[in-house]
Design an enzyme around this catalytic site. Sequence first.
Site, PDB file in Angstrom:
ATOM      1  N   HIS A   9      12.971  -2.112  -9.991  1.00 39.91           N
ATOM      2  CA  HIS A   9      13.357  -1.047  -9.013  1.00 39.91           C
ATOM      3  C   HIS A   9      13.643  -2.103  -7.479  1.00 39.91           C
ATOM      4  CE1 HIS A   9       9.053  -1.549  -7.018  1.00 39.91           C
ATOM      5  NE2 HIS A   9       8.800  -1.625  -8.160  1.00 39.91           N
ATOM      6  N   ASP A  41       6.568  -7.485  -6.000  1.00 53.72           N
ATOM      7  CA  ASP A  41       6.801  -6.264  -6.426  1.00 53.72           C
ATOM      8  C   ASP A  41       8.138  -5.384  -5.756  1.00 53.72           C
ATOM      9  OD1 ASP A  41       6.645  -3.485  -7.696  1.00 53.72           O
ATOM     10  OD2 ASP A  41       4.879  -3.102  -6.558  1.00 53.72           O
ATOM     11  N   GLU A  44      11.213   3.833  -6.475  1.00 55.75           N
ATOM     12  CA  GLU A  44      10.092   3.905  -7.749  1.00 55.75           C
ATOM     13  C   GLU A  44       8.883   4.041  -6.975  1.00 55.75           C
ATOM     14  OE1 GLU A  44       6.904   2.351 -10.333  1.00 55.75           O
ATOM     15  OE2 GLU A  44       7.654   1.565  -8.316  1.00 55.75           O
ATOM     16  N   GLU A  45       8.444   3.447  -5.812  1.00 54.56           N
ATOM     17  CA  GLU A  45       7.252   3.445  -5.438  1.00 54.56           C
ATOM     18  C   GLU A  45       6.784   5.033  -4.851  1.00 54.56           C
ATOM     19  OE1 GLU A  45       5.276   1.110  -5.711  1.00 54.56           O
ATOM     20  OE2 GLU A  45       6.431  -0.675  -5.312  1.00 54.56           O
ATOM     21  N   GLU A  49       8.274  -5.039 -14.458  1.00 60.87           N
ATOM     22  CA  GLU A  49       7.221  -4.982 -13.249  1.00 60.87           C
ATOM     23  C   GLU A  49       6.464  -6.000 -13.081  1.00 60.87           C
ATOM     24  OE1 GLU A  49       6.370  -3.190 -10.893  1.00 60.87           O
ATOM     25  OE2 GLU A  49       7.454  -1.118 -10.893  1.00 60.87           O
ATOM     26  N   HIS A  81       0.405  -5.034  -5.045  1.00 67.25           N
ATOM     27  CA  HIS A  81       0.354  -4.185  -3.866  1.00 67.25           C
ATOM     28  C   HIS A  81      -0.372  -4.949  -2.572  1.00 67.25           C
ATOM     29  CE1 HIS A  81       2.004  -0.046  -5.027  1.00 67.25           C
ATOM     30  NE2 HIS A  81       2.584  -0.863  -5.907  1.00 67.25           N
TER      31      HIS A  81
END
Length: 375
Positions: free
Chosen positions: A85, A208, A242-243, A265, A346
């Site tokens: 993503h 990410d 995506e998030e 990922e 994250h």
Amino acid sequence: MGDRDRHFTEALLRELLWTYGPCGQEDEVRVVCARELEPVVDDMWSDDAGNLIGYIAAGGEPPPDDSHRSVATAGPSRATRVMAHMDELSMLVKRVEPDGSLHLTHLGTMYPGNFGLGPVAVLGDHETLIAVLTLGSEHTTNESPRIWETKPDQGDKSLDWHHVYAFTGRAVEELETAGVHAGTRVCVERSKRTLVEIGDYVGCYFLDDRAAVTALLLAARLLREGGKRPAEDVYLVFTTNEEIGGVGGSYASASLPGTLTLALEVGPTEQEYGTSITGGPIVAYNDAQCVYDKDVADRLMKIATDRGLKPQAAALGAFMSDASHAKSSGLTPRAGLLCLPTLSTHGYEVMPRSAIDAMAAVVVDFVVQPDGEGR
């Protein structure tokens, strides 16, 4: 991987980390990906969800028409969709206050403490402004309850979005001229997005999913330069949103030929999953959204093992991907997840320097080697 590939990987990763790509506004990231993707695929286009798609035909040239671009025209297919993503965790203006400060909310699972107070980029319609995400002065008492309640020795509440605000130094009229309003995206500013080397590891915000995007672009390059063709048609999909629910990946899974979606990922390295940042690629057998297909996960484990990469099998919780969103929604019957071992997902993320090259190598083998299963 040779020195040339490593230099390519690092330079591209740094560029992608520097590029803003909040949810629903991934345009700048898409431009970088398209520049790298177009020379190494048979066809490339963007779909109605904003996904960038690169198509590599199995064993030869693509069809002369565009029948490979959708399920409606191509019909059933044994194609594989490999996704990473483009979007990043970001913020959204909820309201502009009379003093020109911005009240923010989050796009994706993101907390102020994970990314820290400091400079942010406000992506106005006409101008990008620099602001400062701030809580206020620590030299305050309970007469400043918003600040006081976050102090560990006082209110002892976790810092959240209603505690902080963005100081812009601009009047409301100036913000209007710049095109700043409710719904404007706000990103962590570039001064906090520099890749840092930590021995055999690298660290930065937003690995990410920029590291996985880099791996997917590298895999496409290795296929082309190595003269390799996939066993079945492959769609390399650089997804949007995506998030905030795997929106782009779900749309691509529904609209592109094929019945297997493989997501790339970051993967958490924690004791509860038995995963370590010192280990190899993480292969998920499930996450919070779905159970991945065992034959797909087993095959990823074998490929990585055969390459001496010491893969790590994992049953993940509190985790979702483009592939699991698509499978749980009935948009793909088969799904897999391959992850880069990552510390502090994250947050300020750290991963082995070799992880991107390792992921790219596994992806190449996965699409080139027939798996013996219907897709």
